[in-house]
Structure formats: structure tokens, C-alpha cells
Design an enzyme around this catalytic site. Structure first.
Site, PDB file in Angstrom:
ATOM      1  N   HIS A 118      43.719  -2.810  -1.484  1.00  0.00           N
ATOM      2  CA  HIS A 118      43.432  -4.043  -0.754  1.00  0.00           C
ATOM      3  C   HIS A 118      42.294  -4.766  -1.491  1.00  0.00           C
ATOM      4  O   HIS A 118      41.453  -4.116  -2.111  1.00  0.00           O
ATOM      5  CB  HIS A 118      42.987  -3.645   0.666  1.00  0.00           C
ATOM      6  N   ASP A 195      38.710   4.269   0.840  1.00  0.00           N
ATOM      7  CA  ASP A 195      38.955   3.188   1.795  1.00  0.00           C
ATOM      8  C   ASP A 195      39.831   3.763   2.917  1.00  0.00           C
ATOM      9  O   ASP A 195      41.019   3.994   2.728  1.00  0.00           O
ATOM     10  CB  ASP A 195      39.662   2.043   1.057  1.00  0.00           C
ATOM     11  N   GLN A 198      43.159   2.261   6.742  1.00  0.00           N
ATOM     12  CA  GLN A 198      44.485   2.545   7.295  1.00  0.00           C
ATOM     13  C   GLN A 198      44.700   4.021   7.602  1.00  0.00           C
ATOM     14  O   GLN A 198      45.800   4.412   7.996  1.00  0.00           O
ATOM     15  CB  GLN A 198      45.585   2.057   6.330  1.00  0.00           C
ATOM     16  N   LYS A 221      40.808  -1.773  13.812  1.00  0.00           N
ATOM     17  CA  LYS A 221      42.173  -1.270  13.572  1.00  0.00           C
ATOM     18  C   LYS A 221      42.436   0.014  14.349  1.00  0.00           C
ATOM     19  O   LYS A 221      43.534   0.546  14.335  1.00  0.00           O
ATOM     20  CB  LYS A 221      42.382  -1.002  12.078  1.00  0.00           C
ATOM     21  N   CYS A 360      46.680  -9.144   1.256  1.00  0.00           N
ATOM     22  CA  CYS A 360      45.385  -8.974   0.546  1.00  0.00           C
ATOM     23  C   CYS A 360      45.510  -7.945  -0.561  1.00  0.00           C
ATOM     24  O   CYS A 360      44.606  -7.120  -0.780  1.00  0.00           O
ATOM     25  CB  CYS A 360      44.267  -8.596   1.507  1.00  0.00           C
TER      26      CYS A 360
HETATM   27  N1  7TS Z   1      41.341  -1.821   3.169  1.00  0.00           N
HETATM   28  C1  7TS Z   1      42.582  -1.714   3.660  1.00  0.00           C
HETATM   29  C2  7TS Z   1      43.494  -0.633   3.140  1.00  0.00           C
HETATM   30  C3  7TS Z   1      43.000  -2.598   4.670  1.00  0.00           C
HETATM   31  O1  7TS Z   1      44.228  -2.481   5.162  1.00  0.00           O
HETATM   32  C4  7TS Z   1      42.110  -3.603   5.131  1.00  0.00           C
HETATM   33  C5  7TS Z   1      42.535  -4.622   6.133  1.00  0.00           C
HETATM   34  C6  7TS Z   1      40.820  -3.634   4.600  1.00  0.00           C
HETATM   35  C7  7TS Z   1      40.476  -2.735   3.619  1.00  0.00           C
HETATM   36  C8  7TS Z   1      39.818  -4.595   5.086  1.00  0.00           C
HETATM   37  O2  7TS Z   1      39.431  -4.287   6.387  1.00  0.00           O
HETATM   38  P1  7TS Z   1      38.468  -5.255   7.208  1.00  0.00           P
HETATM   39  O3  7TS Z   1      38.479  -4.680   8.581  1.00  0.00           O
HETATM   40  O4  7TS Z   1      37.131  -5.188   6.565  1.00  0.00           O
HETATM   41  O5  7TS Z   1      39.092  -6.621   7.145  1.00  0.00           O
HETATM   42  N2  7TS Z   1      43.921  -4.868   6.131  1.00  0.00           N
HETATM   43  C9  7TS Z   1      44.552  -5.895   6.696  1.00  0.00           C
HETATM   44  C10 7TS Z   1      45.954  -6.007   6.660  1.00  0.00           C
HETATM   45  O6  7TS Z   1      46.696  -5.204   6.119  1.00  0.00           O
HETATM   46  N3  7TS Z   1      46.302  -7.138   7.278  1.00  0.00           N
HETATM   47  O7  7TS Z   1      45.211  -7.740   7.745  1.00  0.00           O
HETATM   48  C11 7TS Z   1      44.114  -6.982   7.381  1.00  0.00           C
END
Ligand code: 7TS
Length: 418
Positions: A118, A195, A198, A221, A360
Site C-alpha cells: 500500500h 504493515d 489488513q 479497520k 492505494c
Molecule cells: N496498509 C494497508 C495494507 C492498508 O490496507 C491500508 C489502508 C493502509 C496501510 C493505510 O491505513 P490507514 O488507516 O492509515 O489509512 N487500506 C485501505 C484500502 O484498502 N482501502 O481504503 C484504505
């Protein structure tokens, strides 16, 4: 099959019986208990933690501290001071890159990431490498969207300082061999950054057992509030790292000419913390643990298998990423004659929420050879009816765009061995 958690636990889903929410990889819905915990904090405990000597402020401080202890326990962490509250995964990775990375990486050093990251686990390392004249090395994927340990072995060297990789890919669903990758990083003398955006919501995560040096996650999430999340790190590394942001709360002494830093975790938490969100995230951990993370993972796997089978049977659908055994509950796909954005719009008309776009992960999309995919992702409140609604919507889209069905490819185009 039924959902694992009743829809009635989730006010938004309860209020919208026709809604099929299949975008939990972006953010999950929130259970009543989490919303209540946040409201209760503001109604009964609201004061600025760490600041006042009066009872209410002490209660707010206690609530914030207890939330940290609770969330640490969710991740098998016994030393809660090694869990830094952040705004989420993006913030956590920027903390590691901006503090550990900026203070240790030198010109000529190497930072290793993977092609499935991501942007939150890609751009901070790319920019750090550019700033430090270090080399960013990208571990490529196999044709089925998995990572081979041998490619890490080929890429890591005595010059590697940081190995950053996702536990689970948001775009492919691939579950990576965290323990093994972390061990390879350690053997090369590098630190590992996982990371967990997920993985934290979808499976049991025991930080000590993973063997990584840093683990980043997002509260929103995993049934928690937006703007909540954290970074778990090895104590010796966190202690040696310079602050990420400076200001109130994170100091010990401020003299006219210099400043000393507060102890962990406060050194990395400048300013008024999101105490209510921490309390909400702790309630989310209670909610998930009551269901059991193994049960959550098993439920998602059942849904994933079902959806995978339904989509794999469609001639005009290409599924990206590995077989269900090697993946978590996110399913990326394209339909031959229907652009992912058109598909998402048609599905929206049927009450089905899916994601369409590059997720992303533009470097990954380039390797897949597509500008965008559609993605359905599953969580504990989903059931078979959600998948059937999506399948019906896809059939409708096919009729609307009626073109000649093309054979399914099912492989990553352009994945190379370099
Ligand atoms: N890393 C992964 C693997 C992610 O899926 C996401 C967010 C992030 C980092 C960033 O997380 P945040 O909470 O700091 O924004 N993924 C997604 C997605 O798949 N669709 O919208 C956000």
C-alpha cells in the site's frame, strides 16, 4: 451461512437492512459497544489526560492508560509502553521512517519493500531513500501474487537497513510469511517493519511470535474509531529513537537551549491524545476477543471461498491474487467488458458496497497491467446473502454492458523476476 456477528450489533447495518457492505478492507463498521464507549468517555470522563491534578483528569488519564493496556493485550504485548498510539497505519509507518529511518539510514544503504505494498508502506520508504541517497529495492511477486522467501534472500545484503512489508495485502489478499521474512531481515542485520493494517482486524496477531521489530495497525479497520491505531515496537529500538513530533507531553525538561524527552510511550505522543478513540479501540478489542479472532478468520475464509468459487465460475471475470488457502478476506477482480468503477456504481444501485480503483497500490496495479480492479472484502457481519447480492449485481452489469465474454486469465501480467 449466517454472519458471525449479528447485524443488530452494528447500528449502521441494523438501520439499513438492504445494505451489503463489502468494503471492510477500507474501513469496518462499528459495533454499538464501541460507539457507546466513546460516548461514555465524553459524557463521564472527559478531561485532558496527563495535565490536571483533579479527579476528573486522573480518571481520563486512567481510561487512556487502561485502553493502552487492553489493546496491548490484544496483540500479546506485555509491556504496554511499547505500544504507541497513532492515527493509524499511515501515521505509524511515517513515525518509523521519520524517526528510526531518518536517524539510521545513510547514503548507499538499502531499504527493502515489496511490490504489493500500500502507498502507506511504499512512499515513506521511497522518500527516505531519496532524502538519504539510499537505494530502495523492491521484492517482486510471483505470478499468483505471493512472495517467495528466495527473492528476499537474493535482495537482502549487509547493506540492508530496513525491510518493510505487509502482513496481508489489501489489493491481493495475500497472507505473507511474516515470521520467516522477519528472520531473514534479522539475519541480514536489518530491522523489520510489518504493515498490519489488513491482519490486525482479521486474524490472531501475537506480536512477540511474529518476530518483527515494528508492527503498525489501524483501529478503524478493526471495529474501532477512525483516527485510532498504533505502532508496536521493540523497546530497545524505541528508546534509542529520536522523537517524531515535538511539543507538549513528550518532554521531560525544556530548557532555553535544549530539551530532554519523556519516557515511552509519551516520547512519541506529542500533544493532547485521542483518549476517547483509544477507549473506543479498547472496546473494539473486547468485542473481537469475545467473538474470538480464530472464529473471525475462519468465518472470513468461508465467505472468501464461496465468493472465489462464484467468481471463478464466470468466464469474463479475472481474479487477482492467490488461491483461497493463501489469502485473507479480500478479493480483487475485473470483468472483461465492465470497468471496475462502472461495476461499483451498478452494485451501489443494488445496495452493494465494493471498492473500485487502484487501492492505494499503483506500483502493484502497474505490475498487474490494469489501472484498477474491483474489490470485495469480508468481515464478521457479512454472510452468504451479501455475496449473492454482489453476484446478482455483476450479472446485471454484464447484461447492461453485454459484450463477448473473454477467457479468464487469473494471473498477474507483467510480474518479473528482477
Ligand atoms: N496498509 C494497508 C495494507 C492498508 O490496507 C491500508 C489502508 C493502509 C496501510 C493505510 O491505513 P490507514 O488507516 O492509515 O489509512 N487500506 C485501505 C484500502 O484498502 N482501502 O481504503 C484504505
Amino acid at each position: 451461512m449466517n454472519s458471525l456477528a449479528p447485524r443488530s450489533d452494528f447500528p449502521l447495518l441494523a438501520a439499513n437492512p438492504g445494505l451489503h457492505y463489502l468494503d471492510s478492507a477500507a474501513t469496518s463498521q462499528k459495533p454499538r459497544s464501541v460507539i457507546d464507549a466513546i460516548v461514555r468517555f465524553y459524557e463521564t470522563t472527559n478531561a485532558n489526560p496527563h495535565r490536571g491534578a483533579y479527579t476528573l483528569s486522573v480518571q481520563a488519564t486512567d481510561a487512556y492508560h487502561n485502553a493502552r493496556v487492553r489493546i496491548a493485550r490484544f496483540f500479546g504485548v506485555v509491556d504496554p509502553a511499547t505500544l504507541i498510539f497513532t492515527r493509524g497505519t499511515t501515521d505509524s509507518i511515517n513515525l518509523v521512517a521519520g524517526s528510526y529511518g531518518r536517524s539510521t539510514v545513510r547514503a548507499g544503504d538499502e531499504i527493502v519493500i515489496t511490490a504489493m505494498e500500500h502507498h502507506a508502506n511504499f512512499v515513506p520508504w521511497q522518500q527516505l531513500a531519496l532524502e538519504k541517497k539510499a537505494r530502495l529495492r523492491i521484492v517482486e511477486l510471483e505470478a499468483d501474487g505471493t512472495l517467495e522467501l528466495d527473492r528476499f534472500r537474493e535482495t537482502l545484503s549487509g547493506r540492508t537497513r530496513i525491510v518493510a512489508f505487509s502482513h496481508v495485502s489489501n489489493a491481493l489478499g495475500t497472507v505473507n510469511a511474516v515470521r520467516e521474512i522477519a528472520a531473514l531481515a534479522r539475519a541480514a542485520g536489518a530491522v523489520s517493519v510489518c504493515d498490519g493494517a489488513q491482519s490486525a482486524p482479521h486474524m490472531r496477531v501475537d506480536f512477540p511470535a511474529l518476530g518483527v521489530d515494528f508492527y503498525a495497525f489501524s483501529g478503524h479497520k478493526m471495529c474501532g474509531p477512525m483516527g485510532s491505531g498504533g505502532l508496536i515496537g521493540r523497546r530497545d529500538l524505541l528508546e534509542a529513537m529520536p522523537p517524531y513530533q515535538t511539543g507538549g507531553d513528550m518532554i521531560e525538561f525544556v530548557r532555553d537551549s535544549d530539551t530532554t524527552w519523556n519516557v515511552l510511550p509519551h516520547k512519541f505522543e506529542a500533544g493532547t491524545p485521542s483518549a476517547a478513540d483509544a477507549v473506543g479501540l479498547a472496546a473494539a478489542c473486547d468485542y473481537l476477543d469475545a467473538l474470538g479472532m480464530d472464529a473471525v478468520a475462519a468465518h472470513e475464509k468461508t465467505l472468501l471461498r464461496l465468493a472465489y468459487e462464484r467468481l471463478a465460475a464466470m468466464d469474463d471475470v479475472t481474479i487477482y491474487g492467490p488461491v483461497p488457502e493463501k489469502r485473507s478476506g479480500a478479493l480483487s477482480f475485473t470483468m472483461t467488458d465492465v470497468h471496475p468503477h462502472d461495476l461499483a456504481t451498478i452494485l451501489d444501485g443494488e445496495g452493494v458496497c465494493i471498492r473500485a480503483g487502484h487501492h492505494c497500490a499503483q506500483p502493484l496495479m502497474r505490475r498487474l497491467g490494469v489501472p484498477a480492479t474491483a474489490r470485495a472484502s469480508f468481515y464478521l457481519y457479512n454472510d452468504e446473502a451479501d455475496i449473492e447480492a454482489m453476484v446478482r449485481g455483476m450479472e446485471k452489469a454484464r447484461k447492461l454492458f453485454a459484450g463477448a465474454p473473454a477467457p479468464s486469465v487469473g494471473e498477474i501480467a507483467g510480474a518479473s523476476a528482477s
